[in-house]
Design a protein around this motif. Structure first.
Motif, PDB file in Angstrom:
ATOM      1  N   LEU A  46       1.122  -1.131  -0.594  1.00 15.99           N
ATOM      2  CA  LEU A  46       0.490  -0.249   0.473  1.00 15.99           C
ATOM      3  C   LEU A  46       0.866   1.012   0.304  1.00 15.99           C
ATOM      4  O   LEU A  46       1.523   1.941   0.780  1.00 15.99           O
ATOM      5  N   THR A  47       1.567   1.872  -1.004  1.00 20.93           N
ATOM      6  CA  THR A  47       2.083   2.906  -0.910  1.00 20.93           C
ATOM      7  C   THR A  47       2.026   3.750  -2.007  1.00 20.93           C
ATOM      8  O   THR A  47       2.608   4.561  -1.601  1.00 20.93           O
ATOM      9  N   GLY A  48       1.340   3.774  -3.169  1.00 15.58           N
ATOM     10  CA  GLY A  48       0.835   4.659  -3.439  1.00 15.58           C
ATOM     11  C   GLY A  48      -0.500   5.633  -2.961  1.00 15.58           C
ATOM     12  O   GLY A  48      -1.161   5.378  -1.780  1.00 15.58           O
ATOM     13  N   PRO A  49      -0.727   6.999  -3.787  1.00 13.42           N
ATOM     14  CA  PRO A  49      -1.815   7.584  -3.321  1.00 13.42           C
ATOM     15  C   PRO A  49      -2.994   6.545  -3.007  1.00 13.42           C
ATOM     16  O   PRO A  49      -3.684   7.269  -2.750  1.00 13.42           O
ATOM     17  N   ARG A  50      -3.382   5.993  -4.232  1.00 14.45           N
ATOM     18  CA  ARG A  50      -4.907   5.234  -4.061  1.00 14.45           C
ATOM     19  C   ARG A  50      -4.109   4.142  -4.372  1.00 14.45           C
ATOM     20  O   ARG A  50      -3.108   3.329  -5.090  1.00 14.45           O
ATOM     21  N   ASN A  51      -5.379   2.957  -3.233  1.00 16.21           N
ATOM     22  CA  ASN A  51      -4.898   1.565  -3.310  1.00 16.21           C
ATOM     23  C   ASN A  51      -6.304   0.845  -3.233  1.00 16.21           C
ATOM     24  O   ASN A  51      -7.128   1.575  -2.384  1.00 16.21           O
ATOM     25  N   LEU A  52      -6.331  -0.163  -3.868  1.00 16.75           N
ATOM     26  CA  LEU A  52      -7.269  -0.537  -3.829  1.00 16.75           C
ATOM     27  C   LEU A  52      -7.046  -2.263  -3.361  1.00 16.75           C
ATOM     28  O   LEU A  52      -6.575  -2.696  -4.141  1.00 16.75           O
ATOM     29  N   ASN A  73      -6.661   1.497   7.562  1.00 20.70           N
ATOM     30  CA  ASN A  73      -6.711   1.712   6.593  1.00 20.70           C
ATOM     31  C   ASN A  73      -7.672   2.374   5.554  1.00 20.70           C
ATOM     32  O   ASN A  73      -8.300   2.066   4.518  1.00 20.70           O
ATOM     33  N   PRO A  74      -9.100   3.279   6.403  1.00 24.58           N
ATOM     34  CA  PRO A  74     -10.445   2.745   6.118  1.00 24.58           C
ATOM     35  C   PRO A  74     -10.357   3.857   4.870  1.00 24.58           C
ATOM     36  O   PRO A  74     -11.535   3.529   3.737  1.00 24.58           O
ATOM     37  N   GLY A  75      -9.660   3.978   3.570  1.00 31.02           N
ATOM     38  CA  GLY A  75      -9.675   4.373   2.409  1.00 31.02           C
ATOM     39  C   GLY A  75      -9.326   4.101   1.815  1.00 31.02           C
ATOM     40  O   GLY A  75      -9.493   3.760  -0.069  1.00 31.02           O
ATOM     41  N   VAL A  76      -9.209   2.954   1.856  1.00 32.05           N
ATOM     42  CA  VAL A  76      -8.601   1.599   0.797  1.00 32.05           C
ATOM     43  C   VAL A  76     -10.298   0.556   1.237  1.00 32.05           C
ATOM     44  O   VAL A  76     -10.300  -0.189   1.410  1.00 32.05           O
ATOM     45  N   LEU A  87     -10.816  -6.764 -13.114  1.00 37.72           N
ATOM     46  CA  LEU A  87      -8.997  -6.404 -13.491  1.00 37.72           C
ATOM     47  C   LEU A  87      -8.705  -5.826 -14.453  1.00 37.72           C
ATOM     48  O   LEU A  87      -7.843  -4.589 -14.602  1.00 37.72           O
ATOM     49  N   LEU A  88      -8.777  -5.965 -15.606  1.00 36.40           N
ATOM     50  CA  LEU A  88      -9.036  -5.616 -16.506  1.00 36.40           C
ATOM     51  C   LEU A  88      -9.675  -4.204 -16.993  1.00 36.40           C
ATOM     52  O   LEU A  88      -9.111  -2.682 -16.651  1.00 36.40           O
ATOM     53  N   ASP A  89     -10.884  -4.256 -16.507  1.00 30.61           N
ATOM     54  CA  ASP A  89     -11.843  -2.442 -16.050  1.00 30.61           C
ATOM     55  C   ASP A  89     -10.685  -1.914 -15.275  1.00 30.61           C
ATOM     56  O   ASP A  89     -11.255  -0.792 -15.464  1.00 30.61           O
ATOM     57  N   PHE A  90     -10.426  -2.903 -13.807  1.00 27.52           N
ATOM     58  CA  PHE A  90      -9.557  -1.924 -13.228  1.00 27.52           C
ATOM     59  C   PHE A  90      -8.412  -0.895 -13.855  1.00 27.52           C
ATOM     60  O   PHE A  90      -7.580   0.316 -13.544  1.00 27.52           O
ATOM     61  N   VAL A  91      -8.237  -1.944 -14.271  1.00 25.12           N
ATOM     62  CA  VAL A  91      -6.775  -0.550 -14.844  1.00 25.12           C
ATOM     63  C   VAL A  91      -6.887  -0.134 -16.360  1.00 25.12           C
ATOM     64  O   VAL A  91      -6.483   1.069 -15.799  1.00 25.12           O
ATOM     65  N   PHE A  92      -7.689  -0.312 -17.156  1.00 30.48           N
ATOM     66  CA  PHE A  92      -8.330   0.677 -17.671  1.00 30.48           C
ATOM     67  C   PHE A  92      -9.775   2.378 -17.379  1.00 30.48           C
ATOM     68  O   PHE A  92      -9.376   2.559 -18.075  1.00 30.48           O
ATOM     69  N   HIS A  93      -9.787   1.882 -16.488  1.00 28.47           N
ATOM     70  CA  HIS A  93     -10.646   3.196 -15.222  1.00 28.47           C
ATOM     71  C   HIS A  93     -10.099   3.341 -14.057  1.00 28.47           C
ATOM     72  O   HIS A  93     -10.753   4.025 -12.861  1.00 28.47           O
ATOM     73  N   GLY A  97     -12.482   8.295  -9.539  1.00 25.25           N
ATOM     74  CA  GLY A  97     -13.240   8.191  -8.043  1.00 25.25           C
ATOM     75  C   GLY A  97     -13.615   6.530  -7.703  1.00 25.25           C
ATOM     76  O   GLY A  97     -14.690   6.179  -8.126  1.00 25.25           O
ATOM     77  N   PHE A  98     -13.427   6.541  -6.559  1.00 25.18           N
ATOM     78  CA  PHE A  98     -13.772   5.025  -5.910  1.00 25.18           C
ATOM     79  C   PHE A  98     -15.172   5.005  -5.982  1.00 25.18           C
ATOM     80  O   PHE A  98     -15.656   3.750  -6.055  1.00 25.18           O
ATOM     81  N   ASP A  99     -15.821   6.239  -5.421  1.00 28.09           N
ATOM     82  CA  ASP A  99     -17.511   6.463  -5.411  1.00 28.09           C
ATOM     83  C   ASP A  99     -17.989   5.593  -6.954  1.00 28.09           C
ATOM     84  O   ASP A  99     -18.912   4.877  -6.897  1.00 28.09           O
ATOM     85  N   GLU A 100     -17.322   5.828  -8.110  1.00 29.49           N
ATOM     86  CA  GLU A 100     -17.884   5.169  -8.960  1.00 29.49           C
ATOM     87  C   GLU A 100     -17.081   4.035  -9.733  1.00 29.49           C
ATOM     88  O   GLU A 100     -17.643   2.913 -10.224  1.00 29.49           O
ATOM     89  N   LEU A 101     -16.105   3.905  -9.084  1.00 27.00           N
ATOM     90  CA  LEU A 101     -14.649   2.363  -9.581  1.00 27.00           C
ATOM     91  C   LEU A 101     -15.550   1.723  -8.823  1.00 27.00           C
ATOM     92  O   LEU A 101     -15.600   0.403  -9.520  1.00 27.00           O
ATOM     93  N   VAL A 102     -15.962   1.047  -8.065  1.00 31.53           N
ATOM     94  CA  VAL A 102     -15.605   0.400  -6.780  1.00 31.53           C
ATOM     95  C   VAL A 102     -17.587  -0.802  -7.273  1.00 31.53           C
ATOM     96  O   VAL A 102     -17.390  -1.503  -7.566  1.00 31.53           O
ATOM     97  N   PRO A 103     -18.092   0.223  -7.790  1.00 27.75           N
ATOM     98  CA  PRO A 103     -19.298  -0.008  -7.937  1.00 27.75           C
ATOM     99  C   PRO A 103     -19.344  -0.850  -9.504  1.00 27.75           C
ATOM    100  O   PRO A 103     -20.112  -1.739  -9.985  1.00 27.75           O
ATOM    101  N   ARG A 104     -18.967   0.477 -10.630  1.00 24.95           N
ATOM    102  CA  ARG A 104     -18.025  -0.452 -11.436  1.00 24.95           C
ATOM    103  C   ARG A 104     -17.880  -1.531 -11.583  1.00 24.95           C
ATOM    104  O   ARG A 104     -18.226  -2.160 -12.038  1.00 24.95           O
ATOM    105  N   LEU A 105     -16.656  -1.592 -11.008  1.00 25.76           N
ATOM    106  CA  LEU A 105     -16.063  -3.148 -11.032  1.00 25.76           C
ATOM    107  C   LEU A 105     -16.638  -4.433 -10.291  1.00 25.76           C
ATOM    108  O   LEU A 105     -16.815  -5.253 -11.339  1.00 25.76           O
TER     109      LEU A 105
END
Length: 124
Positions: A46-52, A73-76, A87-93, A97-105
């Motif tokens: 968990l080194t970057g500014p945004r982690n999932l 680390n509640p923001g992860v 995972l493919l959708d994750f790397v392309f998107h 923001g996590f509010d949009e990304l997590v439900p999309r994934l």
């Protein structure tokens, strides 16, 4: 993070298909490590500014370790039931923001699960 070599296999497939580097996605083999070592390994990644965190099995050791780590680390976000389309959708998107990304994934992962059953062969 997944049991056996699943994590490395999924990450390798994504890198091959999408051409992403290790900064975008890494695999952690969870089955060989105890809970404490698994938590340490997750924290080390968990080194970057945004982690999932993606895990393979709900309530499995990898998922439970991810939940332990994210208590501090509640923001992860933690996603379980990982599959290749997710995972493919994750790397392309991944810049969404996590509010949009997590439900999309989650939807991409669910939509990729399907099946069929053999149809009976008609009698001559």
């Amino acid at each position: 993070m997944a049991h056996g070599s699943l994590a490395e296999g999924l990450v390798g497939a994504v890198r091959r298909i999408a051409g992403v580097t290790s900064e975008a996605l890494c695999g952690i083999p969870g089955g060989e490590l105890g809970r404490r070592d698994l938590c340490k390994r997750i924290l080390a990644e968990l080194t970057g500014p945004r982690n999932l965190i993606f895990t393979d099995l709900p309530s499995g050791s990898c998922h439970l370790a991810a939940l332990i780590v994210t208590r501090d680390n509640p923001g992860v976000p933690v996603m379980t039931g990982v599959n290749l389309p997710m995972l493919l959708d994750f790397v392309f998107h991944r810049r969404l923001g996590f509010d949009e990304l997590v439900p999309r994934l989650a939807e991409k992962g669910r939509a990729a699960i399907g099946g069929n059953r053999p149809r009976p062969v008609a009698a001559p």
